[in-house]
Design a protein around this motif. Structure first.
Motif, PDB file in Angstrom:
ATOM      1  N   ARG A 141       9.746   5.522   6.187  1.00 16.66           N
ATOM      2  CA  ARG A 141      10.587   4.945   5.147  1.00 16.66           C
ATOM      3  C   ARG A 141       9.697   4.250   4.132  1.00 16.66           C
ATOM      4  O   ARG A 141       8.679   3.659   4.491  1.00 16.66           O
ATOM      5  N   VAL A 142      10.097   4.305   2.865  1.00 17.53           N
ATOM      6  CA  VAL A 142       9.343   3.673   1.786  1.00 17.53           C
ATOM      7  C   VAL A 142       9.178   2.181   2.065  1.00 17.53           C
ATOM      8  O   VAL A 142       8.093   1.624   1.896  1.00 17.53           O
ATOM      9  N   GLN A 143      10.215   1.535   2.537  1.00 14.88           N
ATOM     10  CA  GLN A 143      10.148   0.101   2.823  1.00 14.88           C
ATOM     11  C   GLN A 143       9.088  -0.213   3.875  1.00 14.88           C
ATOM     12  O   GLN A 143       8.421  -1.237   3.787  1.00 14.88           O
ATOM     13  N   ILE A 191       6.174   1.344   4.585  1.00 17.12           N
ATOM     14  CA  ILE A 191       4.807   1.375   4.067  1.00 17.12           C
ATOM     15  C   ILE A 191       4.589   0.271   3.033  1.00 17.12           C
ATOM     16  O   ILE A 191       3.528  -0.352   2.993  1.00 17.12           O
ATOM     17  N   ASP A 192       5.593   0.009   2.205  1.00 13.40           N
ATOM     18  CA  ASP A 192       5.472  -1.070   1.224  1.00 13.40           C
ATOM     19  C   ASP A 192       5.223  -2.400   1.926  1.00 13.40           C
ATOM     20  O   ASP A 192       4.325  -3.158   1.548  1.00 13.40           O
ATOM     21  N   GLN A 209       0.203   8.832   1.509  1.00 14.35           N
ATOM     22  CA  GLN A 209       1.339   7.912   1.597  1.00 14.35           C
ATOM     23  C   GLN A 209       0.955   6.521   1.093  1.00 14.35           C
ATOM     24  O   GLN A 209       1.705   5.896   0.354  1.00 14.35           O
ATOM     25  N   VAL A 210      -0.221   6.054   1.507  1.00 16.26           N
ATOM     26  CA  VAL A 210      -0.670   4.723   1.087  1.00 16.26           C
ATOM     27  C   VAL A 210      -0.908   4.705  -0.417  1.00 16.26           C
ATOM     28  O   VAL A 210      -0.473   3.792  -1.116  1.00 16.26           O
ATOM     29  N   ALA A 267       2.346   4.679  -2.357  1.00 15.74           N
ATOM     30  CA  ALA A 267       3.005   3.375  -2.274  1.00 15.74           C
ATOM     31  C   ALA A 267       2.296   2.352  -3.165  1.00 15.74           C
ATOM     32  O   ALA A 267       2.955   1.561  -3.853  1.00 15.74           O
ATOM     33  N   ARG A 320       3.307   3.060  -6.686  1.00 18.00           N
ATOM     34  CA  ARG A 320       4.687   2.609  -6.930  1.00 18.00           C
ATOM     35  C   ARG A 320       4.746   1.084  -7.053  1.00 18.00           C
ATOM     36  O   ARG A 320       5.378   0.543  -7.964  1.00 18.00           O
ATOM     37  N   LEU A 321       4.064   0.378  -6.153  1.00 17.46           N
ATOM     38  CA  LEU A 321       4.089  -1.089  -6.172  1.00 17.46           C
ATOM     39  C   LEU A 321       3.366  -1.657  -7.389  1.00 17.46           C
ATOM     40  O   LEU A 321       3.745  -2.710  -7.904  1.00 17.46           O
TER      41      LEU A 321
END
Length: 79
Positions: free
Chosen positions: A3-5, A7-8, A37-38, A41, A44-45
């Motif tokens: 889930r995105v949450q 990894i964030d 993935q990292v 993220a 995105r962050l």
């Protein structure tokens, strides 16, 4: 399925523990996620204003939590 949450939150927790560090340092510490993935993220962050992504030298990128965002993230986690 990741889930995105998840990894964030993992990235944010690492940065709270380490402070500003190289992207590769975070990738190496988050063994449950792929490099892609990292990186996605972190991208995105940084675009949503949670992380600062800087290039302090010729090689590598440094990431950190944007000042003031740390308190906001803690308040959101407490909900």
């Amino acid at each position: 399925m990741m889930r995105v949450q998840d990894i964030d939150q993992a990235i944010i927790q690492e940065l709270k523990a380490l402070g500003a560090c190289q992207v590769e340092d975070v990738v190496e510490r988050l063994t449950g996620f792929t490099w892609n993935q990292v990186f996605a993220a972190i991208d995105r962050l940084s675009r949503n204003g949670t992380l600062a992504l800087q290039r302090p030298g010729r090689f590598g990128y440094e990431i950190s939590i944007i000042p003031g965002r740390n308190r906001m993230l803690e308040a959101e986690a407490g909900r």
